[in-house]
Design an enzyme around this catalytic site. Structure first.
Site, short mmCIF file in Angstrom:
data_model
loop_
_atom_site.label_atom_id
_atom_site.label_comp_id
_atom_site.label_asym_id
_atom_site.label_seq_id
_atom_site.Cartn_x
_atom_site.Cartn_y
_atom_site.Cartn_z
N ASP A 128 0.86 -1.18 0.00
CA ASP A 128 0.00 0.00 0.00
C ASP A 128 0.90 1.23 0.00
O ASP A 128 1.53 1.54 1.02
CB ASP A 128 -0.89 0.02 1.25
N LYS A 190 -6.97 3.49 -3.08
CA LYS A 190 -7.34 3.47 -1.66
C LYS A 190 -7.57 4.89 -1.17
O LYS A 190 -6.90 5.81 -1.63
CB LYS A 190 -6.21 2.78 -0.87
N LYS A 221 -10.19 0.27 -2.24
CA LYS A 221 -10.06 -0.03 -0.82
C LYS A 221 -10.44 1.20 -0.03
O LYS A 221 -9.94 2.30 -0.28
CB LYS A 221 -8.62 -0.45 -0.48
#
Length: 262
Positions: A128, A190, A221
């Site tokens: 991430d 995300k 996400k």
């Protein structure tokens, strides 16, 4: 794909106009759309998260043990904890996830790529990374794309989730960032780090989902401020297929208590 801001600008502008003009978008059905309780399917959407700077080894072990118990998709931790998590989760169904350039996203592209490759070497199965927010807001789209692409290439087939830090962005910038991430090979876009105030909203998740809909393999996400099952459901309905939260165990434990209640 284009390598300069002059080439990227019209492509980004076109995508922004397209997404903002689309009033008929329908969120595609996913494996999480019909979830009604914190069940085994729900657990597969959870990146069980511990990113606070004072996290101790004992707390990291507890995070892993909870992930193993509930079969969460992953444990998401800082790079210094990746090896520990990888060892603790060995033999389980849960993956090791590492954050990169966290939480500011303001490191160099070379440093982010190295950090990501090092995390994979130490056992990370997912990455991430935080987008370069300043470059994005300045319209330096070539740098943003190159930054993401360098990390994607550095970790080969390891999925990369790109954190946009939506709390700092206009809708146009959220669309631009989602588009650039998708073009650079990201597996997910995300919402937030959780370190800059605010948090994930259904409105942002929906906007991001619309922005990457042209590439069905790219998912969304939702992360930051998600502490209840109802909030998770809100994110799923908006198009999220992964949830980053430190409250996963609490949500599952509440469900267990409810199931055992009279």
């Amino acid at each position: 794909m284009s390598s300069s801001d002059a080439n990227w600008a019209p492509l980004v502008a076109s995508k922004v106009s397209e997404v903002l003009a689309d009033s008929s978008f329908t969120v595609p059905s996913t494996a999480f759309s019909s979830i009604t309780s914190p069940n085994a399917q729900f657990a597969l959407a959870i990146d069980h998260t511990l990113l606070k700077p004072d996290a101790t080894p004992a707390q990291v072990d507890e995070l892993c043990d909870q992930a193993i118990r509930y079969k969460f998709m992953s444990c998401c931790v800082n790079g210094a904890n990746v090896e520990q998590v990888s060892r603790r989760l060995a033999g389980s169904s849960s993956l090791t996830c590492a954050v990169i350039g966290f939480p500011l996203g303001a490191g160099t592209t070379v440093s982010k790529a190295f950090e990501a490759a090092n995390a994979v070497k130490n056992g990370a199965h997912e990455i991430d990374m935080v987008v370069n927010v300043g470059a994005l807001k300045a319209g330096n789209f070539a740098l943003v794309h190159a930054d993401i692409q360098a990390v994607v290439h550095a970790v080969a087939n390891t999925p990369v989730k790109v954190i946009l830090e939506t709390v700092f962005l206009s809708d146009e910038e959220k669309i631009a960032a989602s588009f650039l991430a998708a073009e650079a090979g990201a597996a997910f876009v995300k919402t937030c780090t959780g370190f800059s105030g605010g948090g994930a909203t259904a409105t942002d998740v929906l906007l991001m989902r619309k922005s990457v809909a042209y590439k069905p393999s790219v998912k969304v996400k939702a992360s930051a401020g998600i502490r209840s099952f109802d909030k998770c459901l809100e994110m799923f309905k908006a198009g999220a297929e992964r949830i980053g939260t430190s409250s996963g165990a609490a949500i599952m434990e509440s469900a267990e208590v409810a199931a055992g209640s009279y």
